[in-house]
Write an enzyme that holds these catalytic residues in place. Structure first.
Site, short mmCIF file in Angstrom:
data_model
loop_
_atom_site.label_atom_id
_atom_site.label_comp_id
_atom_site.label_asym_id
_atom_site.label_seq_id
_atom_site.Cartn_x
_atom_site.Cartn_y
_atom_site.Cartn_z
N CYS A 132 1.13 -1.19 0.44
CA CYS A 132 0.25 0.10 -0.37
C CYS A 132 0.58 1.24 0.21
O CYS A 132 0.33 2.22 -0.54
CB CYS A 132 -0.99 0.14 1.20
SG CYS A 132 -1.59 -1.58 1.35
N HIS A 272 -3.15 6.98 3.57
CA HIS A 272 -3.28 5.55 3.34
C HIS A 272 -4.87 5.83 3.99
O HIS A 272 -5.11 5.84 5.29
CB HIS A 272 -2.49 4.23 3.75
CG HIS A 272 -2.76 3.28 3.32
ND1 HIS A 272 -3.32 3.21 1.97
CD2 HIS A 272 -2.64 1.84 3.32
CE1 HIS A 272 -3.49 1.49 2.09
NE2 HIS A 272 -3.13 1.19 3.24
N ASN A 302 -9.94 -0.20 1.97
CA ASN A 302 -8.68 -0.11 0.90
C ASN A 302 -8.21 -0.67 -0.28
O ASN A 302 -8.55 -1.53 -0.17
CB ASN A 302 -7.89 -0.97 2.02
CG ASN A 302 -6.48 -1.47 2.09
OD1 ASN A 302 -6.17 -0.69 1.06
ND2 ASN A 302 -5.83 -1.72 3.05
N1 ACO Z 1 -16.93 -8.81 11.93
C1 ACO Z 1 -17.57 -9.28 13.22
N2 ACO Z 1 -16.44 -9.44 14.04
C2 ACO Z 1 -15.61 -9.27 12.89
C3 ACO Z 1 -15.25 -9.24 11.99
C4 ACO Z 1 -16.24 -9.22 11.64
N3 ACO Z 1 -15.58 -8.74 9.80
N4 ACO Z 1 -14.16 -9.60 12.31
C5 ACO Z 1 -12.89 -9.84 13.75
N5 ACO Z 1 -14.45 -10.03 14.49
C6 ACO Z 1 -13.58 -10.09 15.58
C7 ACO Z 1 -12.61 -10.78 15.47
O1 ACO Z 1 -13.18 -12.46 16.08
C8 ACO Z 1 -12.36 -11.14 17.35
O2 ACO Z 1 -13.25 -11.80 18.38
P1 ACO Z 1 -12.94 -12.27 19.46
O3 ACO Z 1 -12.35 -11.33 20.75
O4 ACO Z 1 -14.50 -13.10 19.69
O5 ACO Z 1 -12.24 -13.54 19.06
C9 ACO Z 1 -12.98 -9.32 17.33
O6 ACO Z 1 -13.77 -9.03 16.22
C10 ACO Z 1 -11.45 -8.58 17.27
O7 ACO Z 1 -11.00 -9.37 16.41
P2 ACO Z 1 -9.47 -8.37 16.28
O8 ACO Z 1 -8.99 -9.35 14.86
O9 ACO Z 1 -8.50 -8.68 16.77
O10 ACO Z 1 -9.85 -6.80 16.07
P3 ACO Z 1 -9.09 -5.69 15.37
O11 ACO Z 1 -8.85 -4.23 16.80
O12 ACO Z 1 -7.34 -6.20 15.49
O13 ACO Z 1 -9.76 -4.83 14.63
C11 ACO Z 1 -9.12 -5.26 11.79
C12 ACO Z 1 -9.63 -5.95 12.84
C13 ACO Z 1 -10.23 -4.14 11.44
C14 ACO Z 1 -8.41 -5.69 10.68
C15 ACO Z 1 -7.98 -4.37 12.38
O14 ACO Z 1 -6.94 -4.96 12.93
C16 ACO Z 1 -6.88 -3.52 11.25
O15 ACO Z 1 -7.54 -2.67 10.90
N6 ACO Z 1 -5.68 -3.73 11.18
C17 ACO Z 1 -5.23 -3.61 10.22
C18 ACO Z 1 -5.44 -3.63 8.57
C19 ACO Z 1 -4.76 -3.01 7.57
O16 ACO Z 1 -4.48 -1.61 7.98
N7 ACO Z 1 -4.58 -3.73 6.83
C20 ACO Z 1 -3.54 -3.09 5.90
C21 ACO Z 1 -3.48 -4.05 4.51
S1 ACO Z 1 -2.55 -3.48 3.17
C22 ACO Z 1 -3.07 -4.65 2.79
O17 ACO Z 1 -3.34 -6.15 2.07
C23 ACO Z 1 -2.59 -4.93 0.29
#
Ligand code: ACO
Length: 347
Positions: A132, A272, A302
């Site tokens: 990204c 980003h 994203n």
């Molecule tokens: N819907 C409902 N619940 C969900 C979902 C969903 N879509 N996804 C995860 N959960 C649940 C999980 O199972 C977990 O449940 P539990 O507590 O019972 O185990 C809870 O929500 C928390 O999950 P986490 O993954 O720990 O949540 P987090 O606060 O880390 O948020 C997220 C997740 C939004 C993905 C975050 O980590 C994030 O944005 N990270 C950065 C992502 C990013 O910037 N990526 C760049 C990608 S660039 C590229 O790929 C090219």
């Protein structure tokens, strides 16, 4: 310590200060697919809710390319708009860089396909893979080619169809990604305008936290890896989140300090668009009023290398950027990489 070289001053942590003829963006364009995939649509596909997605990511909907379309289609559309606005003809483009992690094919470079589609017969072409952060990396590369005098006009495109590499059974990633492209024509500009400097970096120890594990040279695809969705994005979200929150502020502050500027000098931050909470933390750390940060994550999610140029294009079209403004772009992504850039807007 600053080492003086003929073309650039490079300080000990890798910031590059531009000190030859200036290069700047002289036209921007973007293109996204027509098809909208809403959070309500995702509710029907995996165990999730509109409320969870909006609260945790800031995303309401994203765009999705149609069957048969490819990254180069959107890269080409965005580039055509940018060239038209810049008033630069295809023959005048010397180089095309496409920042992407979802090229049309493993090879050739998507940039070569775009070159043919645009009729830029005098252009060299290559892809750049920095996740990204890729578009800002590509902008820094274009800046080097122009300030050195090697090229006059470079097309810098950020384009990804992330929905093509999304595991639609994984609720923790499938709500995050979308498709789209943004493009800029970069050319020589007057002294004091355009690109002022960049802070690029990589921490390869995090290469496993955001990747497509299989389908490359280490683990070529097999029926088993396909069944296990190993040809799709694998992400350890919390690790990426922690990295992003730290690096966006650090990279921006470090670059501003090197340029003798402060966060007070920022007129518009174009970050980003990966997660609204990551954007909010950057805005807070830099002490910016909300209106000085452009946000469109709610509409597109994203789009990887596409987010920053798409957001920049929309900010310009909406009249939120004017000549002489100081624009900061900052991104992070697979690698793990980061990239920030500071420019004085040219038009
Ligand atoms: N819907 C409902 N619940 C969900 C979902 C969903 N879509 N996804 C995860 N959960 C649940 C999980 O199972 C977990 O449940 P539990 O507590 O019972 O185990 C809870 O929500 C928390 O999950 P986490 O993954 O720990 O949540 P987090 O606060 O880390 O948020 C997220 C997740 C939004 C993905 C975050 O980590 C994030 O944005 N990270 C950065 C992502 C990013 O910037 N990526 C760049 C990608 S660039 C590229 O790929 C090219």
């Amino acid at each position: 310590m600053t080492i003086s070289l003929s073309l650039f001053d490079i300080d000990e942590i890798g910031c590059v200060m531009c000190n030859q003829r200036n290069a700047g963006i002289i036209g921007v364009g973007s293109a996204v697919p027509e098809k909208v995939l809403s959070n309500a649509d995702l509710e029907k596909m995996v165990d999730t809710s509109d409320e969870w997605i909006r609260t945790m990511t800031g995303i309401s909907e994203r765009r999705m390319a149609a069957d048969g379309e490819a990254t180069s289609d959107y890269a080409t559309k965005a580039a055509k708009i940018a060239m038209e606005r810049a008033g630069v003809k295809p023959d005048s483009i010397n180089l095309i860089i496409v920042a992407t992690v979802t090229g049309d094919m493993q090879y050739p470079a998507t940039a070569s396909i775009v070159q043919n589609a645009l009729g830029c017969k005098n252009a060299a072409a290559f892809d750049l893979g920095a996740g990204c952060s890729g578009w800002v990396y590509a902008l820094a590369a274009a800046n080097g080619f122009i300030t050195s005098g090697m090229y006059d006009y470079v097309l810098v495109i950020g384009a990804d169809l992330l929905t093509r590499v999304t595991n639609w059974t994984d609720r923790s990633t499938c709500c995050l990604f979308g498709d789209g492209a943004g493009a800029a024509v970069v050319g020589p500009v007057a002294e004091g305008e355009g690109m002022l400097g960049f802070d690029l970096g990589s921490d390869g120890s995090g290469s496993h936290v955001l990747c497509i594990p299989d389908g490359g040279s280490r683990r070529p695809l097999t029926h088993e890896t396909l069944d296990a969705h190993k040809d799709k994005t694998h992400m350890e979200g919390r690790e990426v989140f922690k990295f992003a929150v730290k690096i966006q502020g650090e990279a921006t502050e470090r670059l501003l300090t090197r340029l003798g500027m402060t966060t007070q000098d920022i007129d518009m931050l174009i970050p980003h668009q990966a997660n609204i909470r990551i954007i909010d933390s950057a805005v807070q750390r830099l002490g910016l009023p909300k209106e000085k940060c452009y946000i469109n994550i709610q509409r597109y999610g994203n789009t990887s290398a596409g987010t920053i140029p798409i957001a920049l294009d929309e900010a310009i079209q909406e009249g939120k950027v004017k000549k002489g403004d100081t624009i900061v772009t900052v991104g992070f992504g697979a690698g793990l990489t980061w990239a920030s850039g500071v420019m004085k807007w040219v038009y």
